[in-house]
Design a protein around this motif. Sequence first.
Motif, mmCIF file in Angstrom:
data_model
loop_
_atom_site.group_PDB
_atom_site.id
_atom_site.type_symbol
_atom_site.label_atom_id
_atom_site.label_comp_id
_atom_site.label_asym_id
_atom_site.label_seq_id
_atom_site.Cartn_x
_atom_site.Cartn_y
_atom_site.Cartn_z
ATOM 1 N N TYR A 143 -3.665 1.283 -7.159
ATOM 2 C CA TYR A 143 -2.122 1.852 -6.739
ATOM 3 C C TYR A 143 -1.091 0.488 -6.570
ATOM 4 O O TYR A 143 -0.305 1.173 -7.549
ATOM 5 N N GLU A 167 0.217 -1.552 -0.135
ATOM 6 C CA GLU A 167 -0.054 -0.305 -0.243
ATOM 7 C C GLU A 167 0.735 1.484 -0.180
ATOM 8 O O GLU A 167 2.234 1.112 -0.071
ATOM 9 N N PRO A 168 0.529 2.413 -0.419
ATOM 10 C CA PRO A 168 1.175 3.788 -0.371
ATOM 11 C C PRO A 168 1.731 3.564 0.919
ATOM 12 O O PRO A 168 2.888 4.764 1.088
ATOM 13 N N ASN A 191 5.002 3.526 1.218
ATOM 14 C CA ASN A 191 6.190 3.610 0.176
ATOM 15 C C ASN A 191 6.570 2.517 -1.665
ATOM 16 O O ASN A 191 7.566 2.043 -1.982
ATOM 17 N N LYS A 210 5.752 2.326 -4.715
ATOM 18 C CA LYS A 210 6.028 2.791 -6.023
ATOM 19 C C LYS A 210 7.877 3.391 -5.290
ATOM 20 O O LYS A 210 8.892 2.886 -6.467
#
Length: 360
Positions: free
Chosen positions: A228, A187-188, A191, A193
Motif C-alpha cells: 500500500y 498506512e491506510p 487516508n 492515498k
Amino acid sequence: MKDISFFICSLASGGAEHQLTLLADMLAQKGYKVRIITFSSIPDHYNFNERIERVRICHKNSIINFLCVFFYLLKLRTGCFISFGQRENFISLLPFLFKRTKFIAGERNNTVGPSSRIEKILVNCLYRRANYVVCNSRSQGVHLSKYKKYLAKKIRVIHNYTDLNLYKAQKYPQNQVIQIGIFCRLEPQKNIKRFAEAIKKLKDTTNQPFFINWYGNKHFISSDLKAYYDSFIKQIKRDGLEETILIHDPVKNVHELLPKFDAIALPSLHEGFSNSISEAICCGKPMLVSNVSDNPVMVKDGYNGFLFDPTNTDEIVSAFVKFLQLSSEQRMVFGHNSRIVAENLFNKEKFISDYMDLIS
C-alpha cells in the motif's frame, strides 16, 4: 510496591506506543515496579525510565511466537496487566482466562463501519474477563457501551496526556512558503492515498505555493501494508507531487519541529485520541484535520482550524483553501486558540491518578 506489566506489539513510532511509555515512566517515578512486554522485532523508537524492565518476545514463525507469548503471559506474575490495542487485548486475554490478575484492556482507536472479527470476539466474550476497558476517546466508549450493555460498567475514558511544558507555544513562523506538517504512520487508516488525490486537486485550484512535510513510520508488519505504501509513492510520482508532499522518517523530537510549521494536518479515516493533534495544539498550531472520533474535542471548526470529511476529497481541498486564504494575523489567532483548548484539556496529575485508581 505494585508490579505493573504493559503489553503492546512494539515501541515503534506511534500514538499508542508514545502514551504507553509516558504512562510507564510516570508509574516508575511513583515507585511502581514496571515492565514493558512486546512481541515484534521492530526497534524501539521511544526511550523510557532505565528502571523499567524491558521484555522482548520475538520468533520469526508467527505460530511459535504466539505460543511463546501465551506461555510467557501464563507464567507471568504481576499485580496488574495493562494491554494497549485490540489485537494485543485479544492475544493477552487468552492466557489471562486462567489467571485472576487484574487486567486493564486498552482501546486505542475508534471503530468505524462493521466491527472486525477480533472486536466481536473481544466484546462478546473476552472483555468479560477484563476488570476495566479503558478507551482514549469518548466516541469509542459510546460505541462499545452500545455494543454490549455489560461493558458500560467496565468502560473508563482516559484521554491521552500531552505535556504542556514540553509542547510550548512559540512565535508564529514567518515562512515565505506555507509549511504544513503531518506526524503519523503511512498506512491506510491515515487516508494517505485519498489525501494525495486532494493535494493534487488543491494544486490545480490555487496558485499559492505550499509544502506538506510528512513524518511517518515505514516499519510495516505485513506485506500488504508495504505494498500500500509503495503504491502511494508511485501515486505521488505519477501526479508530480514529489516536491509538494515530502516524506520523512519519524522523529523523536516532535516538540522541536512543530514550531516551524504554519499548520498541522491529519487526514485519518478514524482515530482514538490523536497525539499528533494534541501535541500540535499545545504548541499553538492551526489545525487541518478529519472530522472523526474525538478530533472535534481538540479542533473547533473556524476557531483553531478546519475540519473535513476524510472520505471527500473536495472537502479536504476546501478546508485547505480556507486556511491558505487566511492572513498571517488570522493564523496567529487560530494558533493562540489552539493553546487555549490544550490548556483546558490536559492535566498530568489527573491522567496518572485516573490510571492509579484503576490499578489499586
